[in-house]
Design a protein around this motif. Structure first.
Motif, PDB file in Angstrom:
ATOM      1  N   ASP A 150      -8.371  -0.921   0.894  1.00 35.46           N
ATOM      2  CA  ASP A 150      -7.471  -1.770   0.111  1.00 35.46           C
ATOM      3  C   ASP A 150      -7.424  -3.117   0.831  1.00 35.46           C
ATOM      4  O   ASP A 150      -7.471  -3.159   2.071  1.00 35.46           O
ATOM      5  CB  ASP A 150      -6.073  -1.144   0.040  1.00 35.46           C
ATOM      6  CG  ASP A 150      -5.088  -2.050  -0.691  1.00 35.46           C
ATOM      7  OD1 ASP A 150      -5.149  -2.148  -1.923  1.00 35.46           O
ATOM      8  OD2 ASP A 150      -4.264  -2.669   0.014  1.00 35.46           O
ATOM      9  N   PRO A 151      -7.363  -4.232   0.094  1.00 29.89           N
ATOM     10  CA  PRO A 151      -7.358  -5.540   0.769  1.00 29.89           C
ATOM     11  C   PRO A 151      -6.276  -5.659   1.831  1.00 29.89           C
ATOM     12  O   PRO A 151      -6.512  -6.212   2.912  1.00 29.89           O
ATOM     13  CB  PRO A 151      -7.149  -6.522  -0.382  1.00 29.89           C
ATOM     14  CG  PRO A 151      -7.703  -5.822  -1.588  1.00 29.89           C
ATOM     15  CD  PRO A 151      -7.414  -4.377  -1.371  1.00 29.89           C
ATOM     16  N   ASN A 152      -5.075  -5.154   1.554  1.00 33.55           N
ATOM     17  CA  ASN A 152      -3.997  -5.246   2.528  1.00 33.55           C
ATOM     18  C   ASN A 152      -4.256  -4.359   3.741  1.00 33.55           C
ATOM     19  O   ASN A 152      -4.007  -4.769   4.890  1.00 33.55           O
ATOM     20  CB  ASN A 152      -2.664  -4.869   1.873  1.00 33.55           C
ATOM     21  CG  ASN A 152      -2.294  -5.815   0.743  1.00 33.55           C
ATOM     22  OD1 ASN A 152      -2.328  -7.023   0.907  1.00 33.55           O
ATOM     23  ND2 ASN A 152      -1.966  -5.258  -0.410  1.00 33.55           N
ATOM     24  N   CYS A 153      -4.782  -3.161   3.497  1.00 29.12           N
ATOM     25  CA  CYS A 153      -5.104  -2.261   4.609  1.00 29.12           C
ATOM     26  C   CYS A 153      -6.266  -2.814   5.427  1.00 29.12           C
ATOM     27  O   CYS A 153      -6.282  -2.720   6.666  1.00 29.12           O
ATOM     28  CB  CYS A 153      -5.431  -0.865   4.080  1.00 29.12           C
ATOM     29  SG  CYS A 153      -4.041  -0.017   3.293  1.00 29.12           S
ATOM     30  N   ALA A 198       0.825  -1.200   0.000  1.00 29.47           N
ATOM     31  CA  ALA A 198       0.000   0.000   0.000  1.00 29.47           C
ATOM     32  C   ALA A 198       0.861   1.252   0.000  1.00 29.47           C
ATOM     33  O   ALA A 198       0.531   2.248  -0.649  1.00 29.47           O
ATOM     34  CB  ALA A 198      -0.934  -0.007   1.215  1.00 29.47           C
ATOM     35  N   GLN A 199       2.000   1.221   0.704  1.00 31.71           N
ATOM     36  CA  GLN A 199       2.907   2.373   0.697  1.00 31.71           C
ATOM     37  C   GLN A 199       3.492   2.595  -0.691  1.00 31.71           C
ATOM     38  O   GLN A 199       3.576   3.735  -1.168  1.00 31.71           O
ATOM     39  CB  GLN A 199       4.022   2.163   1.718  1.00 31.71           C
ATOM     40  CG  GLN A 199       3.562   2.148   3.154  1.00 31.71           C
ATOM     41  CD  GLN A 199       4.718   1.998   4.126  1.00 31.71           C
ATOM     42  OE1 GLN A 199       5.874   2.277   3.796  1.00 31.71           O
ATOM     43  NE2 GLN A 199       4.412   1.546   5.334  1.00 31.71           N
ATOM     44  N   GLN A 203      -3.679   5.586   0.635  1.00 31.17           N
ATOM     45  CA  GLN A 203      -3.949   6.099   1.962  1.00 31.17           C
ATOM     46  C   GLN A 203      -5.429   6.458   2.072  1.00 31.17           C
ATOM     47  O   GLN A 203      -6.088   6.745   1.078  1.00 31.17           O
ATOM     48  CB  GLN A 203      -3.072   7.312   2.277  1.00 31.17           C
ATOM     49  CG  GLN A 203      -3.220   8.468   1.301  1.00 31.17           C
ATOM     50  CD  GLN A 203      -2.308   9.633   1.654  1.00 31.17           C
ATOM     51  OE1 GLN A 203      -1.642   9.621   2.699  1.00 31.17           O
ATOM     52  NE2 GLN A 203      -2.247  10.634   0.805  1.00 31.17           N
ATOM     53  N   GLY A 204      -5.929   6.418   3.267  1.00 31.79           N
ATOM     54  CA  GLY A 204      -7.356   6.677   3.494  1.00 31.79           C
ATOM     55  C   GLY A 204      -7.799   6.081   4.818  1.00 31.79           C
ATOM     56  O   GLY A 204      -7.002   5.886   5.737  1.00 31.79           O
ATOM     57  N   THR A 252      -7.193   5.041  10.269  1.00 33.41           N
ATOM     58  CA  THR A 252      -6.670   5.871   9.197  1.00 33.41           C
ATOM     59  C   THR A 252      -5.272   5.413   8.795  1.00 33.41           C
ATOM     60  O   THR A 252      -4.397   5.208   9.654  1.00 33.41           O
ATOM     61  CB  THR A 252      -6.641   7.343   9.624  1.00 33.41           C
ATOM     62  OG1 THR A 252      -7.958   7.736  10.020  1.00 33.41           O
ATOM     63  CG2 THR A 252      -6.196   8.230   8.476  1.00 33.41           C
ATOM     64  N   PHE A 253      -5.073   5.275   7.481  1.00 33.44           N
ATOM     65  CA  PHE A 253      -3.750   4.981   6.906  1.00 33.44           C
ATOM     66  C   PHE A 253      -3.299   6.241   6.160  1.00 33.44           C
ATOM     67  O   PHE A 253      -3.933   6.638   5.177  1.00 33.44           O
ATOM     68  CB  PHE A 253      -3.807   3.788   5.939  1.00 33.44           C
ATOM     69  CG  PHE A 253      -4.067   2.480   6.623  1.00 33.44           C
ATOM     70  CD1 PHE A 253      -3.035   1.657   6.995  1.00 33.44           C
ATOM     71  CD2 PHE A 253      -5.370   2.069   6.878  1.00 33.44           C
ATOM     72  CE1 PHE A 253      -3.276   0.436   7.620  1.00 33.44           C
ATOM     73  CE2 PHE A 253      -5.623   0.861   7.482  1.00 33.44           C
ATOM     74  CZ  PHE A 253      -4.563   0.039   7.854  1.00 33.44           C
ATOM     75  N   LYS A 254      -2.225   6.873   6.644  1.00 38.82           N
ATOM     76  CA  LYS A 254      -1.757   8.131   6.052  1.00 38.82           C
ATOM     77  C   LYS A 254      -0.267   8.086   5.880  1.00 38.82           C
ATOM     78  O   LYS A 254       0.478   7.770   6.828  1.00 38.82           O
ATOM     79  CB  LYS A 254      -2.154   9.316   6.955  1.00 38.82           C
ATOM     80  CG  LYS A 254      -1.850  10.662   6.340  1.00 38.82           C
ATOM     81  CD  LYS A 254      -2.365  11.777   7.230  1.00 38.82           C
ATOM     82  CE  LYS A 254      -2.093  13.144   6.611  1.00 38.82           C
ATOM     83  NZ  LYS A 254      -2.588  14.236   7.492  1.00 38.82           N
ATOM     84  N   LEU A 255       0.197   8.414   4.675  1.00 41.87           N
ATOM     85  CA  LEU A 255       1.627   8.424   4.379  1.00 41.87           C
ATOM     86  C   LEU A 255       2.253   9.696   4.943  1.00 41.87           C
ATOM     87  O   LEU A 255       1.691  10.793   4.811  1.00 41.87           O
ATOM     88  CB  LEU A 255       1.864   8.354   2.867  1.00 41.87           C
ATOM     89  CG  LEU A 255       1.399   7.050   2.189  1.00 41.87           C
ATOM     90  CD1 LEU A 255       1.524   7.171   0.678  1.00 41.87           C
ATOM     91  CD2 LEU A 255       2.200   5.861   2.699  1.00 41.87           C
ATOM     92  N   GLN A 256       3.425   9.545   5.543  1.00 43.71           N
ATOM     93  CA  GLN A 256       4.105  10.695   6.118  1.00 43.71           C
ATOM     94  C   GLN A 256       4.845  11.480   5.029  1.00 43.71           C
ATOM     95  O   GLN A 256       5.388  10.904   4.104  1.00 43.71           O
ATOM     96  CB  GLN A 256       5.100  10.240   7.194  1.00 43.71           C
ATOM     97  CG  GLN A 256       4.453   9.515   8.336  1.00 43.71           C
ATOM     98  CD  GLN A 256       3.510  10.398   9.122  1.00 43.71           C
ATOM     99  OE1 GLN A 256       3.701  11.612   9.173  1.00 43.71           O
ATOM    100  NE2 GLN A 256       2.500   9.806   9.751  1.00 43.71           N
TER     101      GLN A 256
END
Length: 272
Positions: free
Chosen positions: A232-235, A201-202, A207-208, A268-272
């Motif tokens: 996302d399936p992995n998330c 995912a990274q 992200q979301g 929440t999945f958020k990229l830095q």
């Protein structure tokens, strides 16, 4: 000074002397007397008709006679005769079930010679019976007759399984909602500390937010984790894993008792 008649033709000629008589005002002034007289006649006739018309209508309509209708009150009616009929129902006696017998199958003794009797078959003394480990059952068999009696030694123990408990359906809202130890702040800290951002995912820049719903049981454990909104399936898989690893909660209560309750958490999945 003589009286002036404003509706007379002489007055009209005097006013329009040395003026253009072809103008419409001259014609109107000339017919003023007749219009006033006609208006007066019409108003008088209308007034007379309004006064006399109701009386003429009453005279033309036939007189209506009032009819008296006699009303009989219900309290004055005679009560119907009620016949007392004794209904006799024939009840057939039910024969009582046969009495149950408590019996044990009786084995008839067999007479043998002394040399034919082994040591094991000999009668033992009270001391020998006390020292032995053999247990003697005093159980009884109920419901058998003399002919079909059963020996207690031939009976096998029947193990009955208790009926499965029906699980209570989770509630959506209750009087006291379940709480994570330390509150919502500690819950978010636990998720942020244990959440692992999937490498795929990274790399794809995904992200979301993933919305996860689960059940906090009456004992405080987390069960039935479901993804309500996927990212996302992995998330999604990582969000479910983190929620399943949550420690015990303070269970929700309804009417003073612990009950299972649905709970929803956004992750929440958020990229830095």
């Amino acid at each position: 000074m003589s009286r002036i008649d404003l509706t007379s033709l002489e007055w009209c000629e005097l006013i329009f002397k040395d003026k253009n008589k072809n103008y419409g005002a001259y014609k109107m002034r000339q017919d003023l007397g007749r219009r006033q007289l006609a208006a007066l006649v019409i108003v008088t006739c209308a007034a007379v008709a309004a006064l006399t018309l109701p009386r003429l209508i009453r005279m033309a309509m036939p007189e209506q006679k009032e009819e008296m209708v006699e009303v009989t009150q219900l309290s004055m009616l005679e009560e119907p005769e009620v016949k007392d009929e004794n209904i006799v129902r024939k009840v057939e006696p039910i024969a009582p079930p046969p009495a149950l017998k408590s019996t044990i199958k009786f084995t008839a003794p067999v007479v043998k010679k002394d040399e034919e009797v082994s040591d094991e078959d000999e009668l033992k003394s009270q001391q020998e019976l006390t020292e032995t480990k053999v247990q003697i059952s005093i159980a009884d068999v109920k419901g058998n007759d003399e002919l079909n009696g059963k020996d207690i030694a031939d009976l096998k123990e029947v193990i009955t399984q208790a009926p499965e408990e029906v699980k209570e359906q989770p509630y959506t809202m209750v009087e006291q909602m379940p709480q994570y130890p330390g509150g919502i702040t500690e819950l978010l800290k636990y998720i942020a500390k244990n959440l692992r951002y999937p490498v795929i995912a990274q790399e794809n820049g995904i992200q979301g937010r993933v919305i996860v719903r689960f059940v906090v049981t009456a004992t405080g454990t987390v069960e039935q984790v479901q993804v309500m909104r996927s990212l996302d399936p992995n998330c999604d898989k990582e969000a479910v894993r983190v929620v399943q690893s949550l420690p015990k909660w303070i269970p929700g209560k309804q009417n003073g008792r612990n009950v299972p309750v649905y709970y929803t958490v956004p992750i929440t999945f958020k990229l830095q």
